[in-house]
Write an enzyme that holds these catalytic residues in place. Structure first.
Site, PDB file in Angstrom:
ATOM      1  N   ASP A  78      -1.062  -5.748  21.136  1.00 18.33           N
ATOM      2  CA  ASP A  78      -2.169  -5.181  20.670  1.00 18.33           C
ATOM      3  C   ASP A  78      -3.342  -5.999  20.805  1.00 18.33           C
ATOM      4  OD1 ASP A  78      -1.116  -6.386  18.568  1.00 18.33           O
ATOM      5  OD2 ASP A  78      -2.434  -5.240  17.218  1.00 18.33           O
ATOM      6  N   GLU A 137      -0.165  -6.792  15.271  1.00 15.56           N
ATOM      7  CA  GLU A 137      -0.662  -8.156  14.695  1.00 15.56           C
ATOM      8  C   GLU A 137      -2.003  -8.120  14.446  1.00 15.56           C
ATOM      9  OE1 GLU A 137      -2.155 -12.460  14.516  1.00 15.56           O
ATOM     10  OE2 GLU A 137      -2.848 -10.780  16.042  1.00 15.56           O
TER      11      GLU A 137
END
Length: 379
Positions: A78, A137
């Site tokens: 991400d 994350e």
């Protein structure tokens, strides 16, 4: 300038960057995950998908196993840029620019190319080196944290591919972080007619804020930040409720225990003023502290690399905190050097990519060698 003797295809990186993988864009993250799958399956990897409904799937790529050290590579899929914001990729002679070029699609790209190098060198293919890519994350790893910690216990060493330091520093320590939501409930009353009948939640919160701020010890690397506060109804009403969002960061276990226990104790003490206090939250990522086994790994790697590893400790957190907290020897910062991450100016050095790919290839080749089994065997 060193000649690092390898090449990488920045046009391939461009395809990764142009696939938007904002943390809340499940479709985009899964598309990017499929890009990684398509590149790792030809290297004789197997993929295990940890499917999620609301966020991107986490992916674990596993290699063939034999006796010897087990290595985990760790990255995240991400980025922080929603669709329609920062979505371009450009390059010039020295730099590549785009969302995730250093944080951390660029780091994953380093790992991928190092694995390709090994695959072409080893007749039996890559073994004992697995690759975990999580999807959340950037939002705190709330979903993947437990998964990462559980998987990490199966490995001897972990390399994390967050960006390198300016001088290609590798990260040996990161602060731990705890976040709390404080809810204070008092009693509303008319500020003119019934002032003494009220119990002021705003006053209690302000007193608590001062006490929490006093827990900061800069000489110890400890900070406590009441970052957001709100409360009250209006100027003519004794405040019945107040809220505060607090973050604490700490560099060692002793400070972690001092700060976290103090926060709980202070909330209990403030209740003696007549308010009630609700405290939620807690440890988000544990401290990553330098240790003897980590230093032994660095010493061994310095024997096989063209330049000695330079190390640093960072105040920011990453999933390296989680793996280190699980007991796995961890080194972070194996991605390329870049800057401007989390801004529209994010960029990464092309020369840094070449350096890191060569270094990581050498490191992984060593870690699965017979000589590493002897020199790094735990006593």
């Amino acid at each position: 300038m060193f000649d690092f003797g390898c090449e990488c295809d920045f046009d391939e990186l461009r395809e990764f960057i142009l696939c938007n993988s904002y943390s809340k864009n499940k479709k985009g993250i899964d598309q990017h995950g499929e890009q990684m799958i398509s590149q790792l399956l030809p290297l004789n990897y197997q993929v295990e998908r940890f499917s999620r409904e609301d966020i991107g799937n986490h992916l674990l790529f596993t290699s063939n196993k034999r006796d010897g050290l087990k290595i985990l590579l760790l990255g995240h899929l991400d980025t922080v840029y929603p669709p329609g914001t920062f979505t371009s990729f450009t390059q010039d002679e020295e730099w590549v620019y785009g969302p995730g070029v250093c944080d951390m699609k660029g780091g994953n790209f380093v790992a991928l190319n190092a694995l390709r190098n090994l695959y072409h060198e080893l007749p039996s293919g890559v073994y004992n080196i697995d690759f975990l890519l999580v999807s959340d994350e950037e939002t705190g790893s709330d979903d993947s944290r437990e998964l990462t910690a559980r998987i990490a216990t199966q490995y001897d060493y972990c390399l994390v591919f967050e960006a390198a330091g300016k001088n290609h520093e590798v990260v040996t320590g990161r602060k731990g972080i705890a976040t709390y939501q404080v809810e204070i409930t008092g009693k509303a009353a008319h500020a003119g007619n019934h002032y003494i009948d009220g119990i002021d939640a705003n006053l209690a919160l302000s007193q608590l804020l001062i006490k929490l701020k006093a827990l900061t010890r800069l000489d110890k690397g400890t900070t406590v930040n009441p970052g957001k506060i709100q409360g009250g109804l209006g100027a003519n009403t004794i405040s019945p409720t107040a809220q505060m969002l607090v973050e604490a960061r700490f560099s060692d276990q002793e400070e972690k225990h001092r700060v976290m226990s103090s926060i709980h104790n202070l909330c209990g003490l403030i209740e003696k003023s007549g308010v009630s206090v609700s405290l939620s939250g807690g440890l988000q990522r544990d401290v990553m502290e330098p240790n003897v086994r980590q230093q032994a790994l660095i010493t061994a790697l310095n024997q096989i690399l063209p330049t000695d590893i330079v190390t640093e400790q960072r105040g920011g957190v990453s999933d390296a905190n989680i793996v280190a907290g699980a007991g796995t020897v961890t080194l972070d910062g194996w991605g390329p050097f870049g800057d401007g991450d989390h801004t529209v100016h994010e960029r990464a050095s092309k020369q840094s990519f070449l350096r890191r790919i060569r270094e990581v290839t050498d490191i992984l080749r060593f870690l699965i060698s017979d000589s590493a089994q002897q020199s790094l065997k735990p006593e």
